[in-house]
Scaffold this motif. Sequence first.
Motif, PDB file in Angstrom:
ATOM      1  N   GLU A 186      16.929 -34.012 -19.942  1.00 40.51           N
ATOM      2  CA  GLU A 186      16.049 -34.326 -18.812  1.00 40.51           C
ATOM      3  C   GLU A 186      15.185 -33.128 -18.433  1.00 40.51           C
ATOM      4  OE1 GLU A 186      17.857 -36.843 -15.575  1.00 40.51           O
ATOM      5  OE2 GLU A 186      19.656 -36.445 -16.779  1.00 40.51           O
ATOM      6  N   ILE A 187      15.695 -31.931 -18.628  1.00 35.02           N
ATOM      7  CA  ILE A 187      14.945 -30.716 -18.302  1.00 35.02           C
ATOM      8  C   ILE A 187      13.885 -30.430 -19.361  1.00 35.02           C
ATOM      9  CG2 ILE A 187      15.119 -28.202 -18.099  1.00 35.02           C
ATOM     10  CD1 ILE A 187      17.797 -28.620 -16.711  1.00 35.02           C
ATOM     11  N   ASP A 188      14.209 -30.709 -20.625  1.00 34.26           N
ATOM     12  CA  ASP A 188      13.318 -30.341 -21.730  1.00 34.26           C
ATOM     13  C   ASP A 188      11.907 -30.887 -21.606  1.00 34.26           C
ATOM     14  OD1 ASP A 188      15.050 -28.662 -22.991  1.00 34.26           O
ATOM     15  OD2 ASP A 188      15.704 -30.113 -24.507  1.00 34.26           O
ATOM     16  N   SER A 189      11.739 -32.085 -21.080  1.00 36.67           N
ATOM     17  CA  SER A 189      10.408 -32.677 -21.012  1.00 36.67           C
ATOM     18  C   SER A 189       9.458 -31.898 -20.091  1.00 36.67           C
ATOM     19  CB  SER A 189      10.489 -34.135 -20.566  1.00 36.67           C
ATOM     20  OG  SER A 189      11.026 -34.209 -19.258  1.00 36.67           O
ATOM     21  N   SER A 190       9.982 -31.246 -19.091  1.00 32.51           N
ATOM     22  CA  SER A 190       9.128 -30.492 -18.170  1.00 32.51           C
ATOM     23  C   SER A 190       9.510 -29.006 -18.115  1.00 32.51           C
ATOM     24  CB  SER A 190       9.210 -31.102 -16.768  1.00 32.51           C
ATOM     25  OG  SER A 190      10.546 -31.203 -16.356  1.00 32.51           O
ATOM     26  N   PHE A 191      10.277 -28.547 -19.099  1.00 31.72           N
ATOM     27  CA  PHE A 191      10.800 -27.184 -19.070  1.00 31.72           C
ATOM     28  C   PHE A 191       9.699 -26.124 -19.064  1.00 31.72           C
ATOM     29  CE2 PHE A 191      12.548 -23.322 -21.041  1.00 31.72           C
ATOM     30  CZ  PHE A 191      13.539 -23.044 -20.118  1.00 31.72           C
ATOM     31  N   LYS A 192       8.673 -26.305 -19.879  1.00 29.09           N
ATOM     32  CA  LYS A 192       7.612 -25.302 -19.974  1.00 29.09           C
ATOM     33  C   LYS A 192       6.937 -25.091 -18.611  1.00 29.09           C
ATOM     34  CE  LYS A 192       3.542 -24.071 -22.649  1.00 29.09           C
ATOM     35  NZ  LYS A 192       2.631 -24.443 -23.724  1.00 29.09           N
ATOM     36  N   PHE A 193       6.583 -26.191 -17.941  1.00 30.71           N
ATOM     37  CA  PHE A 193       5.953 -26.073 -16.628  1.00 30.71           C
ATOM     38  C   PHE A 193       6.935 -25.517 -15.602  1.00 30.71           C
ATOM     39  CE2 PHE A 193       4.831 -27.777 -12.415  1.00 30.71           C
ATOM     40  CZ  PHE A 193       3.637 -27.090 -12.237  1.00 30.71           C
ATOM     41  N   LEU A 194       8.180 -26.005 -15.624  1.00 31.50           N
ATOM     42  CA  LEU A 194       9.181 -25.509 -14.681  1.00 31.50           C
ATOM     43  C   LEU A 194       9.383 -24.003 -14.844  1.00 31.50           C
ATOM     44  CD1 LEU A 194      11.888 -28.306 -14.755  1.00 31.50           C
ATOM     45  CD2 LEU A 194      10.672 -27.498 -12.736  1.00 31.50           C
ATOM     46  N   LYS A 195       9.433 -23.541 -16.072  1.00 35.28           N
ATOM     47  CA  LYS A 195       9.638 -22.111 -16.312  1.00 35.28           C
ATOM     48  C   LYS A 195       8.461 -21.302 -15.772  1.00 35.28           C
ATOM     49  CE  LYS A 195      11.281 -18.749 -19.545  1.00 35.28           C
ATOM     50  NZ  LYS A 195      11.943 -18.484 -20.776  1.00 35.28           N
ATOM     51  N   SER A 196       7.233 -21.785 -15.983  1.00 40.12           N
ATOM     52  CA  SER A 196       6.080 -21.041 -15.461  1.00 40.12           C
ATOM     53  C   SER A 196       6.046 -21.099 -13.925  1.00 40.12           C
ATOM     54  CB  SER A 196       4.776 -21.562 -16.060  1.00 40.12           C
ATOM     55  OG  SER A 196       4.472 -22.849 -15.587  1.00 40.12           O
ATOM     56  N   LEU A 197       6.421 -22.226 -13.349  1.00 43.27           N
ATOM     57  CA  LEU A 197       6.461 -22.367 -11.897  1.00 43.27           C
ATOM     58  C   LEU A 197       7.526 -21.446 -11.295  1.00 43.27           C
ATOM     59  CD1 LEU A 197       5.166 -24.064  -9.612  1.00 43.27           C
ATOM     60  CD2 LEU A 197       7.023 -25.704  -9.923  1.00 43.27           C
ATOM     61  N   PHE A 198       8.716 -21.466 -11.875  1.00 46.85           N
ATOM     62  CA  PHE A 198       9.786 -20.591 -11.393  1.00 46.85           C
ATOM     63  C   PHE A 198       9.452 -19.125 -11.629  1.00 46.85           C
ATOM     64  CE2 PHE A 198      12.417 -24.290 -10.860  1.00 46.85           C
ATOM     65  CZ  PHE A 198      13.340 -23.909  -9.902  1.00 46.85           C
ATOM     66  N   SER A 199       8.757 -18.825 -12.704  1.00 48.32           N
ATOM     67  CA  SER A 199       8.350 -17.454 -12.974  1.00 48.32           C
ATOM     68  C   SER A 199       7.469 -16.933 -11.841  1.00 48.32           C
ATOM     69  CB  SER A 199       7.596 -17.393 -14.305  1.00 48.32           C
ATOM     70  OG  SER A 199       7.138 -16.095 -14.556  1.00 48.32           O
ATOM     71  N   GLU A 200       6.496 -17.739 -11.434  1.00 45.99           N
ATOM     72  CA  GLU A 200       5.626 -17.355 -10.332  1.00 45.99           C
ATOM     73  C   GLU A 200       6.433 -17.184  -9.042  1.00 45.99           C
ATOM     74  OE1 GLU A 200       1.492 -18.910  -8.440  1.00 45.99           O
ATOM     75  OE2 GLU A 200       3.144 -20.358  -8.495  1.00 45.99           O
ATOM     76  N   VAL A 201       7.289 -18.145  -8.746  1.00 48.31           N
ATOM     77  CA  VAL A 201       8.079 -18.105  -7.515  1.00 48.31           C
ATOM     78  C   VAL A 201       9.010 -16.889  -7.500  1.00 48.31           C
ATOM     79  CG1 VAL A 201       9.969 -19.290  -6.319  1.00 48.31           C
ATOM     80  CG2 VAL A 201       7.954 -20.568  -7.010  1.00 48.31           C
ATOM     81  N   ILE A 202       9.674 -16.639  -8.606  1.00 54.93           N
ATOM     82  CA  ILE A 202      10.602 -15.504  -8.672  1.00 54.93           C
ATOM     83  C   ILE A 202       9.845 -14.183  -8.570  1.00 54.93           C
ATOM     84  CG2 ILE A 202      12.206 -14.282 -10.205  1.00 54.93           C
ATOM     85  CD1 ILE A 202      13.141 -17.145 -11.112  1.00 54.93           C
ATOM     86  N   ASN A 203       8.673 -14.088  -9.188  1.00 54.84           N
ATOM     87  CA  ASN A 203       7.864 -12.873  -9.070  1.00 54.84           C
ATOM     88  C   ASN A 203       7.437 -12.638  -7.627  1.00 54.84           C
ATOM     89  OD1 ASN A 203       8.020 -12.123 -11.761  1.00 54.84           O
ATOM     90  ND2 ASN A 203       6.151 -13.217 -12.325  1.00 54.84           N
ATOM     91  N   ILE A 204       6.996 -13.685  -6.952  1.00 51.60           N
ATOM     92  CA  ILE A 204       6.613 -13.554  -5.540  1.00 51.60           C
ATOM     93  C   ILE A 204       7.830 -13.144  -4.710  1.00 51.60           C
ATOM     94  CG2 ILE A 204       5.869 -14.834  -3.474  1.00 51.60           C
ATOM     95  CD1 ILE A 204       4.048 -16.486  -5.375  1.00 51.60           C
ATOM     96  N   PHE A 205       8.955 -13.795  -4.966  1.00 53.00           N
ATOM     97  CA  PHE A 205      10.182 -13.475  -4.235  1.00 53.00           C
ATOM     98  C   PHE A 205      10.585 -12.019  -4.459  1.00 53.00           C
ATOM     99  CE2 PHE A 205      14.851 -13.297  -4.022  1.00 53.00           C
ATOM    100  CZ  PHE A 205      15.038 -13.674  -2.700  1.00 53.00           C
ATOM    101  N   ASN A 206      10.568 -11.558  -5.707  1.00 51.58           N
ATOM    102  CA  ASN A 206      10.952 -10.176  -6.018  1.00 51.58           C
ATOM    103  C   ASN A 206       9.963  -9.171  -5.449  1.00 51.58           C
ATOM    104  OD1 ASN A 206      13.308 -10.913  -7.313  1.00 51.58           O
ATOM    105  ND2 ASN A 206      12.354 -10.975  -9.328  1.00 51.58           N
ATOM    106  N   ASP A 207       8.658  -9.487  -5.508  1.00 50.38           N
ATOM    107  CA  ASP A 207       7.658  -8.597  -4.912  1.00 50.38           C
ATOM    108  C   ASP A 207       7.892  -8.469  -3.413  1.00 50.38           C
ATOM    109  OD1 ASP A 207       6.456  -8.237  -7.360  1.00 50.38           O
ATOM    110  OD2 ASP A 207       4.764  -9.586  -6.956  1.00 50.38           O
ATOM    111  N   ASN A 208       8.168  -9.580  -2.762  1.00 48.05           N
ATOM    112  CA  ASN A 208       8.414  -9.560  -1.326  1.00 48.05           C
ATOM    113  C   ASN A 208       9.685  -8.807  -0.994  1.00 48.05           C
ATOM    114  OD1 ASN A 208       6.112 -10.955  -0.703  1.00 48.05           O
ATOM    115  ND2 ASN A 208       7.099 -12.940  -0.622  1.00 48.05           N
ATOM    116  N   LYS A 209      10.716  -9.034  -1.800  1.00 42.91           N
ATOM    117  CA  LYS A 209      11.988  -8.356  -1.564  1.00 42.91           C
ATOM    118  C   LYS A 209      11.811  -6.849  -1.697  1.00 42.91           C
ATOM    119  CE  LYS A 209      15.279  -9.116  -4.498  1.00 42.91           C
ATOM    120  NZ  LYS A 209      16.374  -9.654  -5.291  1.00 42.91           N
ATOM    121  N   SER A 210      11.095  -6.410  -2.721  1.00 38.62           N
ATOM    122  CA  SER A 210      10.896  -4.974  -2.901  1.00 38.62           C
ATOM    123  C   SER A 210       9.982  -4.416  -1.816  1.00 38.62           C
ATOM    124  CB  SER A 210      10.338  -4.663  -4.287  1.00 38.62           C
ATOM    125  OG  SER A 210       9.036  -5.153  -4.434  1.00 38.62           O
ATOM    126  N   TYR A 211       8.994  -5.210  -1.376  1.00 40.93           N
ATOM    127  CA  TYR A 211       8.118  -4.747  -0.306  1.00 40.93           C
ATOM    128  C   TYR A 211       8.918  -4.508   0.966  1.00 40.93           C
ATOM    129  CZ  TYR A 211       4.822  -4.612   3.496  1.00 40.93           C
ATOM    130  OH  TYR A 211       4.155  -4.234   4.624  1.00 40.93           O
TER     131      TYR A 211
END
Length: 186
Positions: free
Chosen positions: A132-157
């Motif tokens: 069920e994840i495989d069909s949208s995995f590529k988009f989910l990974k890019s979406l989570f990548s953006e979210v995690i980067n924003i979260f980590n940038d904010n956390k470090s800030y």
Amino acid sequence: MNTIGSYKYPSIHLNRAIEVVKMIAYDFGGSVNRSTLASKLNLTPTGGQFSKVVNGCKEWNLIHGRTNISLTEYGLIVSNPQNIEENHSIKLKIIRSINIFHDFINNFPEIDIRDPNFHIYLQQITGVSRLEIDSSFKFLKSLFSEVINIFNDNKSYFNNDNINQSLVSDIKNDQQNISSNHIQII
């Protein structure tokens, strides 16, 4: 809104949604007719790509309305934050307003998106199978990548800001201690 298990997730990236919201804020004063916005984005008002963009901004809780599109409170703040702290904190609030991101960050706060087990973490959160994840995995990974980067940038800030405030406080205390221990010779 896209779904995976019982979770819903936005159909566009947060930074793209913020670009659109800023356009609505700066070019149209926070409210715009659907066809005018479509024209500004070089899209047709009845086209699928335009619907995806508008719905994506709604899914991030940044706009509302159908024929007349207006900014929500989050949209207003993220398009024109008063300072850097507000910019960082509103992005965190926006991210956490989406249940899948909120639960994922709570369960895996130190996740690196390059972790080869990312799909396993998604399975644990959503309760769905790998198929069920495989069909949208590529988009989910890019979406989570953006979210995690924003979260980590904010956390470090915020961590750096707190460290800087602590250093300033320590320096002031040291200066007071030195001046109170100072002996004056006349």
